[in-house]
Design a protein around this motif. Structure first.
Motif, PDB file in Angstrom:
ATOM      1  N   LEU A 224       0.848  -1.191   0.000  1.00  0.00           N
ATOM      2  CA  LEU A 224       0.000   0.000   0.000  1.00  0.00           C
ATOM      3  C   LEU A 224       0.881   1.237   0.000  1.00  0.00           C
ATOM      4  O   LEU A 224       1.896   1.287   0.699  1.00  0.00           O
ATOM      5  N   THR A 225       0.490   2.225  -0.784  1.00  0.00           N
ATOM      6  CA  THR A 225       1.195   3.500  -0.846  1.00  0.00           C
ATOM      7  C   THR A 225       0.177   4.616  -0.632  1.00  0.00           C
ATOM      8  O   THR A 225      -1.042   4.399  -0.744  1.00  0.00           O
ATOM      9  N   PRO A 226       0.642   5.827  -0.348  1.00  0.00           N
ATOM     10  CA  PRO A 226      -0.316   6.938  -0.254  1.00  0.00           C
ATOM     11  C   PRO A 226      -1.070   7.201  -1.545  1.00  0.00           C
ATOM     12  O   PRO A 226      -2.058   7.950  -1.532  1.00  0.00           O
ATOM     13  N   ARG A 227      -0.652   6.628  -2.655  1.00  0.00           N
ATOM     14  CA  ARG A 227      -1.323   6.825  -3.932  1.00  0.00           C
ATOM     15  C   ARG A 227      -1.961   5.551  -4.474  1.00  0.00           C
ATOM     16  O   ARG A 227      -2.234   5.442  -5.658  1.00  0.00           O
ATOM     17  N   GLY A 228      -2.189   4.578  -3.604  1.00  0.00           N
ATOM     18  CA  GLY A 228      -2.919   3.397  -4.037  1.00  0.00           C
ATOM     19  C   GLY A 228      -2.174   2.101  -3.816  1.00  0.00           C
ATOM     20  O   GLY A 228      -1.083   2.067  -3.233  1.00  0.00           O
ATOM     21  N   VAL A 229      -2.789   1.025  -4.306  1.00  0.00           N
ATOM     22  CA  VAL A 229      -2.249  -0.327  -4.115  1.00  0.00           C
ATOM     23  C   VAL A 229      -1.229  -0.633  -5.203  1.00  0.00           C
ATOM     24  O   VAL A 229      -1.440  -0.347  -6.381  1.00  0.00           O
ATOM     25  N   TRP A 230      -0.130  -1.236  -4.788  1.00  0.00           N
ATOM     26  CA  TRP A 230       0.932  -1.670  -5.704  1.00  0.00           C
ATOM     27  C   TRP A 230       0.996  -3.196  -5.570  1.00  0.00           C
ATOM     28  O   TRP A 230       1.454  -3.710  -4.564  1.00  0.00           O
ATOM     29  N   GLU A 231       0.498  -3.890  -6.554  1.00  0.00           N
ATOM     30  CA  GLU A 231       0.471  -5.358  -6.490  1.00  0.00           C
ATOM     31  C   GLU A 231       0.905  -5.938  -7.823  1.00  0.00           C
ATOM     32  O   GLU A 231       0.409  -5.540  -8.876  1.00  0.00           O
ATOM     33  N   SER A 232       1.822  -6.869  -7.774  1.00  0.00           N
ATOM     34  CA  SER A 232       2.299  -7.500  -9.002  1.00  0.00           C
ATOM     35  C   SER A 232       1.451  -8.726  -9.326  1.00  0.00           C
ATOM     36  O   SER A 232       0.852  -9.343  -8.442  1.00  0.00           O
ATOM     37  N   ARG A 233       1.398  -9.052 -10.594  1.00  0.00           N
ATOM     38  CA  ARG A 233       0.641 -10.222 -11.043  1.00  0.00           C
ATOM     39  C   ARG A 233       1.350 -11.493 -10.612  1.00  0.00           C
ATOM     40  O   ARG A 233       2.571 -11.588 -10.659  1.00  0.00           O
ATOM     41  N   ARG A 234       0.552 -12.469 -10.216  1.00  0.00           N
ATOM     42  CA  ARG A 234       1.122 -13.735  -9.756  1.00  0.00           C
ATOM     43  C   ARG A 234       1.393 -14.654 -10.939  1.00  0.00           C
ATOM     44  O   ARG A 234       0.489 -15.291 -11.484  1.00  0.00           O
ATOM     45  N   VAL A 235       2.646 -14.721 -11.350  1.00  0.00           N
ATOM     46  CA  VAL A 235       3.080 -15.607 -12.429  1.00  0.00           C
ATOM     47  C   VAL A 235       4.464 -16.138 -12.062  1.00  0.00           C
ATOM     48  O   VAL A 235       5.173 -15.538 -11.260  1.00  0.00           O
ATOM     49  N   GLY A 237       7.096 -16.202 -13.880  1.00  0.00           N
ATOM     50  CA  GLY A 237       8.133 -15.350 -14.449  1.00  0.00           C
ATOM     51  C   GLY A 237       7.497 -14.460 -15.501  1.00  0.00           C
ATOM     52  O   GLY A 237       6.416 -14.755 -16.014  1.00  0.00           O
ATOM     53  N   SER A 238       8.142 -13.355 -15.814  1.00  0.00           N
ATOM     54  CA  SER A 238       7.592 -12.433 -16.795  1.00  0.00           C
ATOM     55  C   SER A 238       8.702 -11.597 -17.403  1.00  0.00           C
ATOM     56  O   SER A 238       9.672 -11.244 -16.718  1.00  0.00           O
ATOM     57  N   GLY A 239       8.542 -11.276 -18.678  1.00  0.00           N
ATOM     58  CA  GLY A 239       9.475 -10.378 -19.343  1.00  0.00           C
ATOM     59  C   GLY A 239       8.844  -9.042 -19.656  1.00  0.00           C
ATOM     60  O   GLY A 239       9.333  -8.302 -20.514  1.00  0.00           O
ATOM     61  N   ALA A 240       7.745  -8.731 -18.954  1.00  0.00           N
ATOM     62  CA  ALA A 240       6.990  -7.508 -19.223  1.00  0.00           C
ATOM     63  C   ALA A 240       7.606  -6.318 -18.498  1.00  0.00           C
ATOM     64  O   ALA A 240       7.132  -5.886 -17.441  1.00  0.00           O
ATOM     65  N   GLY A 241       8.686  -5.803 -19.051  1.00  0.00           N
ATOM     66  CA  GLY A 241       9.302  -4.596 -18.510  1.00  0.00           C
ATOM     67  C   GLY A 241       9.913  -4.799 -17.139  1.00  0.00           C
ATOM     68  O   GLY A 241      10.206  -5.917 -16.713  1.00  0.00           O
ATOM     69  N   ILE A 242      10.126  -3.692 -16.434  1.00  0.00           N
ATOM     70  CA  ILE A 242      10.656  -3.746 -15.069  1.00  0.00           C
ATOM     71  C   ILE A 242       9.590  -4.358 -14.174  1.00  0.00           C
ATOM     72  O   ILE A 242       8.444  -3.930 -14.158  1.00  0.00           O
ATOM     73  N   MET A 247      10.862  -4.484  -7.916  1.00  0.00           N
ATOM     74  CA  MET A 247      11.136  -3.120  -7.478  1.00  0.00           C
ATOM     75  C   MET A 247      10.816  -2.947  -5.988  1.00  0.00           C
ATOM     76  O   MET A 247      11.429  -2.118  -5.309  1.00  0.00           O
ATOM     77  N   LEU A 248       9.878  -3.743  -5.481  1.00  0.00           N
ATOM     78  CA  LEU A 248       9.566  -3.676  -4.051  1.00  0.00           C
ATOM     79  C   LEU A 248      10.597  -4.423  -3.204  1.00  0.00           C
ATOM     80  O   LEU A 248      10.790  -4.107  -2.036  1.00  0.00           O
ATOM     81  N   LEU A 249      11.228  -5.421  -3.799  1.00  0.00           N
ATOM     82  CA  LEU A 249      12.276  -6.141  -3.074  1.00  0.00           C
ATOM     83  C   LEU A 249      13.429  -5.179  -2.768  1.00  0.00           C
ATOM     84  O   LEU A 249      13.992  -4.564  -3.670  1.00  0.00           O
ATOM     85  N   GLY A 250      13.747  -5.042  -1.499  1.00  0.00           N
ATOM     86  CA  GLY A 250      14.811  -4.135  -1.105  1.00  0.00           C
ATOM     87  C   GLY A 250      14.379  -2.691  -0.985  1.00  0.00           C
ATOM     88  O   GLY A 250      15.225  -1.810  -0.788  1.00  0.00           O
TER      89      GLY A 250
END
Length: 523
Positions: A224-235, A237-242, A247-250
């Motif tokens: 959760l961020t002050p500007r909404g939910v940040w949730e990655s798709r459950r797969v 692996g993916s090559g869809a950009g960054i 990005m949340l790791l670390g």
């Protein structure tokens, strides 16, 4: 509920007694050879914190209780321990919040943004780099996530589980045990650290090769961020950009508050083999570890102790380096892998007494009994032993890094030399490999030196400064798995590329325009 100690590692009823402190003094003097001054101090009581600088929000899950504020002030670095031991809590959080769910968390974030209060996420409070300390932040709220403590879903087909971020390591393992599964992530802080903390700091875990970081076990992350939910798709692996989850790791709470994650789990191991291998020198042992790491064997444990470390933690006599080598599997016997690992070790002068085999799925690296068992016990009890250090006048620091194999010999000499110079000859520096990769090791250094009573913080700062400068000058990373926090920021700022730093600042501004999320870490 048992109350955590406000100053020491563990619970209040586990704080060291006078007998414990006396035993620790005798033990450390005997195994280190250091001359301690013989003075034994007693810890200060719970101090009265200064009045809150901000009125707490009208939420029932928020408190300004003195114990809660004091116990959420520091992490578990030595500088935290000695300050807390002396009753010095320079800037406690003004409010402590215990959200029960994401709705509560959103309310805290909205209140903090509207009032300009810094939000410091707090999992188990085991940071050793100033990651949970509201240092120089002004009014702050410590956001304790330990009520988000459930396994929400288990996908036995894909072998994954959805786990809330505030769940402590032992609780995660218990929650998965009924399914015959385990996350198999055991950092030294396992007893009191949380899944969210592991993800936010890219924690290193059980496996010494291959799946070394929590990164390798994360399938998706929700924050959760002050500007909404940040949730990655459950797969898988993916090559869809960054990747949003990468990005949340670390991110250390600077980009959002992690609330849950899908993590990769596995059946509990039933086949295990372990051996403690002695080498005539640390250099020969390092060469053996390099070849084992490059052979594709992927041992679960491949931790190497230099001769001094082996003497301190495993009953060695100081004449040999010691390799803890172990393999485990839930699917097949591992004898062939151990045989090849020992064949490689033997070609570099390694010797061993026996290979231990067996099953079980408990914590650790497959060591049971003998020197391997002694090392494992010392590893798990070290945070408790360290509680006595301020009382007996011993300063301790640990720092870790990573370097490629071709540069390791010169790197090891440069770093140990710089730290010994900082000690002025009064202390010891040891090195072990905590994790190893085909292209290099992750050396972990321990420093012990007699304290200058009342000046321990300056001593610790001097050691940290010497180590950080030497690591960067010799080409290593300022941290392999302890995170950046506030203590590593000066070197992290120099290690990262300037364009990346600008991009990170822009990303933070997008999700946290008021800058309330853990200011001072990363950006």
């Amino acid at each position: 509920m048992r109350r955590r100690s406000h100053w020491a590692w563990g619970y209040a009823d586990e704080e060291p007694s006078a007998a414990d402190v006396a035993a620790a003094a005798g033990l450390m003097a005997a195994v280190t050879g250091l001359k301690l001054d013989g003075v034994v101090e007693t810890p200060a009581g719970l101090p009265e914190p200064p009045p809150p600088r901000v009125a707490p929000p009208p939420f029932t899950f928020c408190t300004t209780d003195p114990y809660e504020r004091i116990s959420h002030t520091y992490g578990q670095a030595y500088r935290d321990l000695v300050r807390a031991f002396r009753g010095r809590f320079d800037g406690p959080p003004d409010v402590v919040a215990y959200p029960d769910d994401e709705h509560d968390l959103i309310r805290v974030l909205e209140w903090a943004e509207n009032t300009g209060v810094a939000v410091v996420p707090y999992g188990g409070g085991t940071s050793v780099v100033g990651g949970v300390e509201p240092r120089d932040l002004g009014p702050s709220v410590s956001l304790d996530l330990t009520r988000l403590d459930r396994v929400l879903e288990v996908d036995e087909v894909s072998r994954a589980a959805r786990v809330q971020a505030g769940m402590l390591g032992p609780a995660i393992d218990r929650g998965l045990a009924g399914h015959g599964l385990t996350l198999r992530h055991f950092p030294q802080s396992y007893e009191f650290s949380t899944l969210g903390g592991w993800i936010a700091t890219r924690a290193g875990g059980h496996f010494a090769t291959l799946a070394t970081h929590i990164d390798d076990l994360v399938e998706s992350v929700r924050a959760l961020t002050p500007r909404g939910v940040w949730e990655s798709r459950r797969v898988p692996g993916s090559g869809a950009g960054i990747s949003p989850d990468r990005m949340l790791l670390g991110s250390e709470g600077a980009l959002g508050v992690i609330t849950e994650a899908w993590v990769r789990v596995r059946p509990r191991p039933v086949h295990r083999a372990s051996a403690a291998v002695r080498f005539p020198s640390f250099e020969r042992a390092a060469d053996a570890v390099r070849e084992i790491s490059q052979a594709g064997l992927y041992p679960s444990n491949c931790r190497l102790l230099d001769p001094v470390e082996a003497r301190l933690t495993s009953g060695g006599d100081g004449t040999y380096a010691l390799l803890m080598l172990a393999f485990e599997s839930a699917d097949h016997p591992v004898g062939a892998w151990m045989d090849r690992g020992l064949e490689i070790a033997g070609s570099y002068g390694g010797t061993w007494d026996e290979v231990r085999t067996g099953g079980g799925g408990g914590q650790g690296g497959g060591q049971g009994g003998g020197q391997g068992g002694a090392w494992k016990d010392a590893f798990l009890r070290m945070p408790y032993l360290r509680n006595a250090y301020p009382a007996i006048g011993l300063v301790a620091e640990t720092f870790e890094t990573a370097i490629t194999w071709d540069r390791f010999p010169a790197f090891h000499a440069a770093v140990t030399g710089a730290v010994r110079d900082a000690l002025g000859g009064a202390g010891i520096v040891t090195c072990r490999f905590t994790f190893t990769y085909p292209d290099g090791p992750a050396p972990y250094f321990t420093v012990l030196t007699p304290a200058r009573r009342g000046d321990e913080i300056a001593q610790w700062d001097g050691i940290k400064r010497a180590a950080g400068e030497a690591i960067l000058a010799a080409g290593g990373t300022i941290t392999h798995h302890h995170a950046v926090g506030r203590d590593h920021r000066p070197w992290y700022d120099r290690q990262r590329p300037d364009p990346f730093a600008a991009a990170l600042r822009a990303a933070k501004a997008a999700v946290d325009p008021a800058g309330v999320l853990n200011p001072g870490v990363l950006v």
